[in-house]
Scaffold this active site. Structure first.
Site, short mmCIF file in Angstrom:
data_model
loop_
_atom_site.label_atom_id
_atom_site.label_comp_id
_atom_site.label_asym_id
_atom_site.label_seq_id
_atom_site.Cartn_x
_atom_site.Cartn_y
_atom_site.Cartn_z
N HIS A 206 0.80 -1.23 0.00
CA HIS A 206 0.00 0.00 0.00
C HIS A 206 0.83 1.28 0.00
O HIS A 206 0.28 2.36 -0.12
CB HIS A 206 -0.95 0.03 1.20
C1 UD1 Z 1 -2.06 5.18 6.31
C2 UD1 Z 1 -0.72 5.63 6.89
C3 UD1 Z 1 0.31 4.54 6.67
C4 UD1 Z 1 -0.16 3.20 7.19
C5 UD1 Z 1 -1.49 2.88 6.54
C6 UD1 Z 1 -2.05 1.56 6.99
C7 UD1 Z 1 -0.27 8.03 6.80
C8 UD1 Z 1 0.56 9.07 6.17
N1 UD1 Z 1 -0.22 6.82 6.23
O1 UD1 Z 1 -1.90 5.09 4.91
O2 UD1 Z 1 1.50 4.89 7.34
O3 UD1 Z 1 0.78 2.21 6.88
O4 UD1 Z 1 -2.41 3.93 6.86
O5 UD1 Z 1 -3.24 1.26 6.37
O6 UD1 Z 1 -0.94 8.31 7.77
N2 UD1 Z 1 -9.40 4.48 2.47
C9 UD1 Z 1 -10.58 3.80 2.47
N3 UD1 Z 1 -11.10 3.42 3.68
C10 UD1 Z 1 -10.52 3.72 4.85
C11 UD1 Z 1 -9.32 4.43 4.83
C12 UD1 Z 1 -8.76 4.79 3.64
O7 UD1 Z 1 -11.15 3.50 1.44
O8 UD1 Z 1 -11.06 3.34 5.90
C13 UD1 Z 1 -8.77 4.84 1.17
C14 UD1 Z 1 -9.13 6.21 0.70
O9 UD1 Z 1 -9.24 6.18 -0.67
C15 UD1 Z 1 -7.92 7.02 1.09
C16 UD1 Z 1 -6.79 6.02 0.93
O10 UD1 Z 1 -7.36 4.78 1.31
O11 UD1 Z 1 -7.76 8.16 0.32
C17 UD1 Z 1 -5.58 6.29 1.76
O12 UD1 Z 1 -5.92 6.41 3.15
P1 UD1 Z 1 -4.98 7.27 4.12
O13 UD1 Z 1 -5.42 7.15 5.53
O14 UD1 Z 1 -4.80 8.64 3.58
O15 UD1 Z 1 -3.56 6.59 3.98
P2 UD1 Z 1 -3.15 5.05 3.94
O16 UD1 Z 1 -2.61 4.77 2.59
O17 UD1 Z 1 -4.22 4.17 4.48
#
Ligand code: UD1
Length: 363
Positions: A206
């Site tokens: 990811h």
């Molecule tokens: C975040 C953390 C990362 C961690 C990861 C674990 C930061 C900078 N990154 O990254 O260190 O390893 O979590 O999962 O904080 N989304 C969903 N559902 C959710 C959450 C997210 O669909 O419940 C999707 C959305 O499209 C979102 C994308 O995932 O834009 C990224 O989510 P985000 O929390 O921004 O970062 P992660 O890549 O999950």
């Protein structure tokens, strides 16, 4: 009577908060609150962990959801500030390196509330990673730096952090692993997926550096093509990775890999069971490098660096980057080498959260 607001927001935070909430119970003078920022909000990215790990319901959910880094961080900050003003805690405790970690630490310190950082001092030395920025900044403003492995002590010393602020307490994520392993072994996930122990590999992916660039993601698929022809690869897919597959036009290539099985993100217990019985785990996660070390399962980390070097020196982890030849060669070496008895890094004994609660109760 230390009042402590404990922050969690994203999936890797929940297993770090769980043992702390248990350990606080041994210190009736500690009054803990849980604030969930809402960074992760899907049931299978958040709620399932509260249920399986017995974490109390959050006292408050800031419901920030997704956004760019600036938007997400800013939303967390502006929603968390009134919470700190209202509750006036003695401590705000943050864990790990996600956007929720730095956002809440920054709010607290500017309001004169002390910050405790669990998993302090880890450094990948790669400032292209958003987590590295979050780690550096959070440590710079934390009052209590709670370190999980020896490299953290060394990094903080080199950065000139006063020794009295730094405590080597061990690894709370491993507290949760040890607490949950028996329970995990009783889950039916292998049956449900038709898998036999050591008859499959596990993949997670990811990191933006791996899944946002079609060239890099494509190289990883080249490696997976070879690996999945040897032994099937189970791939619980993160929502951002799923979204990118479609956006980058890579879905058809993935669909063509017969040995690759996409599944929805799993609960903590199911994923722990899946890892424990895997032949090889391929990942770009930080926590999984630590968990495989304790499980004694081969881990190939699809990155050029790690902020958790103890998993290389005393664990089962190897850095393999994103070059298909290098990944496949390392995979073949793992397949030929029998697993030894796991080596346990210092203080990864299941009691890190107890040490932290003890420290906080005295402060
Ligand atoms: C975040 C953390 C990362 C961690 C990861 C674990 C930061 C900078 N990154 O990254 O260190 O390893 O979590 O999962 O904080 N989304 C969903 N559902 C959710 C959450 C997210 O669909 O419940 C999707 C959305 O499209 C979102 C994308 O995932 O834009 C990224 O989510 P985000 O929390 O921004 O970062 P992660 O890549 O999950």
């Amino acid at each position: 009577m230390p009042r402590i607001i404990n922050i969690c927001g994203a999936r890797p935070n929940f297993m770090k908060i769980a043992p702390l909430m248990r350990a606080y119970r041994g210190h009736p003078n500690i009054v803990p609150l849980i604030v969930h920022t809402g960074q992760h909000y899907d049931a299978n990215m958040s709620e399932v962990f509260f249920r399986q790990l017995g974490i109390p319901e959050p006292d408050l959910n800031l419901e920030v959801g997704s956004g760019s880094h600036a938007q997400q961080t800013a939303q967390i900050m502006s929603r968390f500030e009134p919470v700190v003003q209202q509750h006036r805690p003695d401590w705000v405790l943050v864990v790990g390196d996600v956007n929720s970690t730095i956002a809440c630490a920054l709010v607290a310190t500017k309001l004169g509330v002390r910050v405790a950082h669990v998993e302090a001092g880890l450094r990948s030395f790669d400032r292209g990673m958003p987590e590295e920025i979050n780690r550096l900044l959070t440590d710079a403003i934390s009052d209590l730096l709670l370190v999980s492995e020896p490299s953290g002590l060394e990094n903080l010393r080199r950065e000139g952090v006063a020794a009295e602020r730094v405590h080597f307490v061990g690894n709370v994520m491993i507290d949760t692993l040890r607490f949950s392993l028996e329970h995990a072994r009783r889950t039916r996930v292998l049956d449900a997926l038709g898998l036999a122990p050591r008859g499959y590999n596990v993949l997670t992916l990811h990191r933006p550096s791996n899944v946002d660039d079609p060239l890099v993601f494509g190289r990883l698929l080249d490696a997976l093509e070879r690996i999945s022809a040897d032994l099937q690869v189970v791939f619980p897919i993160h929502p951002r990775t799923r979204a990118n597959l479609a956006r980058l036009g890579l879905q058809p290539r993935l669909d063509a890999l017969r040995g690759l099985r996409l599944v929805e993100p799993l609960g903590y217990l199911e994923f722990l069971r899946l890892m424990a019985d895997a032949a090889v785990v391929l990942t770009d996660s930080g926590g999984i490098q630590e968990e495989t070390t304790i499980l004694g399962v081969w881990c190939l980390t699809l990155r050029e660096n790690t902020e958790r070097p103890v998993t290389l020196t005393s664990g089962t982890n190897t850095l393999v980057g994103t070059d298909p030849q290098r990944i496949v060669a390392a995979y073949e070496r793992c397949r030929k080498t029998p697993l030894g008895e796991p080596r346990v890094p210092e203080k990864w004994d299941g009691r890190a959260a107890e040490r932290i609660a003890e420290l906080l109760a005295k402060m």
